[in-house]
Design an enzyme around this catalytic site. Structure first.
Site, PDB file in Angstrom:
ATOM      1  NE  ARG A   1      10.761   0.963  -2.300  1.00  0.00           N
ATOM      2  CZ  ARG A   1       9.539   0.502  -2.172  1.00  0.00           C
ATOM      3  NH1 ARG A   1       9.839   1.428  -0.483  1.00  0.00           N
ATOM      4  NH2 ARG A   1       9.051  -0.269  -2.885  1.00  0.00           N
TER       5      ARG A   1
ATOM      6  NE  ARG B   1       6.498   5.803   2.593  1.00  0.00           N
ATOM      7  CZ  ARG B   1       6.056   5.110   2.105  1.00  0.00           C
ATOM      8  NH1 ARG B   1       3.988   5.119   2.980  1.00  0.00           N
ATOM      9  NH2 ARG B   1       5.670   3.740   2.507  1.00  0.00           N
TER      10      ARG B   1
ATOM     11  NE  ARG C   1       3.537   9.340  -1.233  1.00  0.00           N
ATOM     12  CZ  ARG C   1       1.964   9.680  -1.506  1.00  0.00           C
ATOM     13  NH1 ARG C   1       0.884  10.378  -1.636  1.00  0.00           N
ATOM     14  NH2 ARG C   1       1.964   8.318  -0.612  1.00  0.00           N
TER      15      ARG C   1
ATOM     16  CG  ASP D   1       6.635   0.334  -7.220  1.00  0.00           C
ATOM     17  OD1 ASP D   1       6.715   0.703  -6.102  1.00  0.00           O
ATOM     18  OD2 ASP D   1       5.685  -0.288  -7.487  1.00  0.00           O
TER      19      ASP D   1
ATOM     20  CE1 TYR E   1       3.816  -6.430  -4.331  1.00  0.00           C
ATOM     21  CE2 TYR E   1       5.237  -7.414  -5.656  1.00  0.00           C
ATOM     22  CZ  TYR E   1       4.972  -6.795  -4.077  1.00  0.00           C
ATOM     23  OH  TYR E   1       5.474  -6.276  -3.035  1.00  0.00           O
TER      24      TYR E   1
END
Ligand code: CP3
Length: 348
Positions: free
Chosen positions: A25, A29, A38, A74, A150
């Protein structure tokens, strides 16, 4: 002269000038450059536009001087062509609107040709190979268990109750789902390598929820399918999970040239459990990046000391970088890893 191949050399357990370092990662952010993009585009829009995905992939390479780039994408992108749906709801994480709960749901999953249905990922890889100037590019996918969780839960989960209930109560449905996913994920990794990925990582982030017995019976054969398909392409394969202390020998058996370790196990103990014929990646606690620099330095040196200069260590966190992590601390870790390796008495 900077060594641009120290990451790939370490994956193959060859000697290196300094320990390679990158971060799971590493784009995200915590970086102001990422937040600026973003503001204008959603996460999925960035993934869908290869120029943007490539730009975001390059941001941490420029800002931090890491030894590898990881493609911006992702693990849940394959859920879209499979027909499970994918949205990132604000503050909630991923939401899959069409979850898989029955054999009929498994049968209803659509066939996926990654070259076509995930072609935007391959395009980002091709752009990146032209722009990275020799910094190696890591492709990735989720492992069948983590992706299945998921699809079944419809999003993130703590207990994996729907997932385990399918496993224990409807094993035929579970195995049918895992077969479908393994085929798609194997094809997806092979397509990424053909497009130019020079190594791949398989993220089994939540597999630590399982006992070794259940891992062996319900997961290992499928992870093996995906990992070995990638290894057959001749690129190094990194096999990562968290909470895996009791699973490490089985994960190694499933495959991977490099096994990712989280911070819950000391790196030297993890490497001992795996034996010396495999490389390891890890394993600084991502929360340590919030500590003052002298504390970070102590802990970076401790990990390097545990690796002991043995060939086959790739420095990383034990899991992904957290939001609000100070960028200057991340950069400082890159510099520390290079400065204090290879380990010598004069260094530590
Ligand atoms: O590492 C990188 O820099 C490459 C990009 C990358 C992303 N996701 C982008 C992303 C990678 C390697 C992933 C993998 C991923 N995605 C995993 C496995 C790694 C892990 O952390 O265990 C998992 C479980 C996912 C699923 C996922 N995607 C979740 C649970 C979330 C929401 C959590 C959160 O942080 O908000 C995402 C969203 C996501 N994927 C973000 C990023 C940068 C969040 C930032 C954003 O919304 O812009």
């Amino acid at each position: 002269m900077e060594m641009t191949d120290r990451f790939l050399r370490a994956c193959r357990r060859e000697p290196v000038d300094h320990t390679p370092v990158w971060f799971m990662r590493q784009a995200g952010r915590y970086m102001p450059e990422y937040r600026a993009i973003r503001e204008k585009y959603s996460l999925l829009e960035i993934c869908y536009r290869p120029e943007l995905a490539a730009e975001v992939t390059l941001q941490p390479v420029r800002a931090l001087g890491v030894d590898a780039a990881i493609l911006f994408a992702d693990i849940l992108l394959p859920a879209i062509p499979l027909g499970a749906g994918l949205e990132f709801a604000k503050g909630e994480g991923p939401v899959l609107g069409n979850p898989v709960r029955s054999m009929d749901d498994v049968r209803a999953l659509k066939p996926v040709d990654p070259e076509i249905n995930l072609g935007y990922v391959m395009e980002a890889i091709r752009i990146l190979r032209a722009e990275l100037n020799g910094v190696p590019l890591i492709g990735f996918c989720g492992a069948p268990f983590t992706v299945a969780s998921y699809l079944i839960e419809g999003g993130s989960s703590r207990e994996f109750l729907k997932t385990k209930t399918m496993m224990y109560a409807e094993p035929q449905t579970w195995h049918a789902l895992m077969e479908k996913l393994s085929a798609v994920l194997a094809d997806y990794l092979v397509a990424q390598v053909r497009a130019g990925a020079q190594a791949v990582q398989v993220f089994d982030s939540w597999v630590g929820a399982l006992s070794p017995q259940d891992y062996e019976k319900f997961v290992l054969p499928y992870s093996q399918w995906v990992l070995q398909a990638a290894q057959a392409q001749g690129v190094p394969v990194i096999h990562f999970g968290t909470n895996t202390t009791t699973l490490l020998p089985l994960m190694k058996h499933a495959g991977g040239d490099v096994i990712g370790l989280d911070w819950r196990i000391p790196l030297d103990l993890g490497w001992t459990l795996l034996a010396s014929d495999v490389a390891v990646q890890g394993n600084l606690d991502p929360a340590v990046l919030f500590a003052p620099l002298p504390e970070i330095k102590t802990r970076v040196q401790d990990i390097l000391r545990q690796a002991g200069g043995r060939p086959g260590h790739i420095f990383n966190l034990g899991h992904g970088i957290l939001q609000h992590t100070p960028v200057d601390h991340v950069k400082a870790v890159v510099d520390m890893v290079h400065e204090y390796s290879p380990v010598g008495i004069e260094n530590l």
